[in-house]
Design a protein around this motif. Structure first.
Motif, PDB file in Angstrom:
ATOM      1  N   LEU A   9      39.198  41.767  31.532  1.00 60.19           N
ATOM      2  CA  LEU A   9      38.632  41.057  32.676  1.00 60.19           C
ATOM      3  C   LEU A   9      39.372  39.760  32.980  1.00 60.19           C
ATOM      4  CD1 LEU A   9      36.436  41.041  34.852  1.00 60.19           C
ATOM      5  CD2 LEU A   9      34.950  39.874  33.199  1.00 60.19           C
ATOM      6  N   CYS A  10      39.824  39.038  31.961  1.00 60.67           N
ATOM      7  CA  CYS A  10      40.510  37.762  32.220  1.00 60.67           C
ATOM      8  C   CYS A  10      41.751  37.969  33.089  1.00 60.67           C
ATOM      9  CB  CYS A  10      40.844  37.033  30.933  1.00 60.67           C
ATOM     10  SG  CYS A  10      42.004  37.861  29.832  1.00 60.67           S
TER      11      CYS A  10
ATOM     12  N   LEU B  22      34.956  36.576  45.029  1.00 63.09           N
ATOM     13  CA  LEU B  22      35.773  35.369  44.981  1.00 63.09           C
ATOM     14  C   LEU B  22      35.286  34.389  46.049  1.00 63.09           C
ATOM     15  CD1 LEU B  22      38.238  33.898  43.783  1.00 63.09           C
ATOM     16  CD2 LEU B  22      39.637  35.053  45.510  1.00 63.09           C
ATOM     17  N   ILE B  23      34.939  33.183  45.616  1.00 65.48           N
ATOM     18  CA  ILE B  23      34.392  32.166  46.510  1.00 65.48           C
ATOM     19  C   ILE B  23      35.404  31.055  46.776  1.00 65.48           C
ATOM     20  CG2 ILE B  23      32.590  30.389  46.754  1.00 65.48           C
ATOM     21  CD1 ILE B  23      31.553  33.256  47.011  1.00 65.48           C
TER      22      ILE B  23
ATOM     23  N   ASP C 132      42.115  36.512  37.018  1.00 67.90           N
ATOM     24  CA  ASP C 132      43.206  35.581  37.293  1.00 67.90           C
ATOM     25  C   ASP C 132      44.283  36.170  38.203  1.00 67.90           C
ATOM     26  OD1 ASP C 132      44.847  33.260  37.075  1.00 67.90           O
ATOM     27  OD2 ASP C 132      45.985  34.219  35.475  1.00 67.90           O
ATOM     28  N   ARG C 133      44.698  37.398  37.919  1.00 71.16           N
ATOM     29  CA  ARG C 133      45.876  37.943  38.595  1.00 71.16           C
ATOM     30  C   ARG C 133      45.598  39.013  39.637  1.00 71.16           C
ATOM     31  NH1 ARG C 133      49.333  38.480  33.062  1.00 71.16           N
ATOM     32  NH2 ARG C 133      49.487  36.241  32.678  1.00 71.16           N
TER      33      ARG C 133
ATOM     34  N   GLU D  59      40.573  43.560  42.220  1.00 69.98           N
ATOM     35  CA  GLU D  59      40.202  44.665  41.349  1.00 69.98           C
ATOM     36  C   GLU D  59      39.016  44.358  40.442  1.00 69.98           C
ATOM     37  OE1 GLU D  59      43.587  46.228  39.200  1.00 69.98           O
ATOM     38  OE2 GLU D  59      44.912  45.807  40.894  1.00 69.98           O
ATOM     39  N   VAL D  60      38.403  43.199  40.597  1.00 67.49           N
ATOM     40  CA  VAL D  60      37.249  42.868  39.750  1.00 67.49           C
ATOM     41  C   VAL D  60      36.078  43.758  40.136  1.00 67.49           C
ATOM     42  CG1 VAL D  60      37.986  40.471  39.411  1.00 67.49           C
ATOM     43  CG2 VAL D  60      36.374  41.022  41.238  1.00 67.49           C
TER      44      VAL D  60
END
Length: 155
Positions: A123-124, A140-141, A128-129, A133-134
């Protein structure tokens, strides 16, 4: 010898100045991200006390002996590879915000805490990258040069 010592002194002073400048930039960005947090959050454990201070919200991790359980849980969260397991951790701690940071540093730190390497699809790395795909319940805010802020969409 004196000219060599002077050159080394200048080089080390420049490195120290660059490190301090980078730290100040990170602190400024983290404070800006934290001002948007209005509920419990997960952040890399070493940032959790600052985020908690600036947001006045509870964090899952911390930086003292009293928060060892939260530090371990935070490390586990960032190494998760499965959306369902991610959701379970979020639900268990009633988290509404995720603060992400440089995946390599988070992975290295998590690996040291947990005693095993963090997989490349953890997940990290997604946070981040590859934020597109999360898991679908993370949105994402905000984003700065060093941090990303995700809101947990409750179903």
């Amino acid at each position: 010898m004196f000219p060599i010592a002077q050159a080394w002194d200048r080089a080390f002073a420049d490195e120290e100045l660059a490190r301090r400048t980078e730290t100040k930039i990170e602190q400024f960005e983290l404070r800006a991200i934290s001002s948007q947090i209005d509920g419990p959050f997960i952040a890399p454990w070493w940032f959790s006390p600052a985020v908690s201070y600036w947001s006045r919200q509870a964090g899952m991790g911390g930086s003292s002996h009293e928060s060892i359980e939260g530090i371990v849980e935070t490390a586990k969260f960032f190494e998760v590879q499965d959306a369902e397991e991610t959701k379970q951790i979020i639900d268990r701690h009633n988290v509404t915000w995720i603060v992400s940071y440089d995946a390599d540093r988070v992975a290295e730190n998590s690996a040291q805490i947990l005693g095993n390497p963090v997989p490349q699809n953890a997940l990290c790395y997604l946070l981040d990258r590859r934020p597109s795909e999360v898991p679908t319940f993370l949105r994402l805010i905000a984003q700065t040069g060093h941090f990303k802020l995700f809101r947990v969409e409750k179903s």
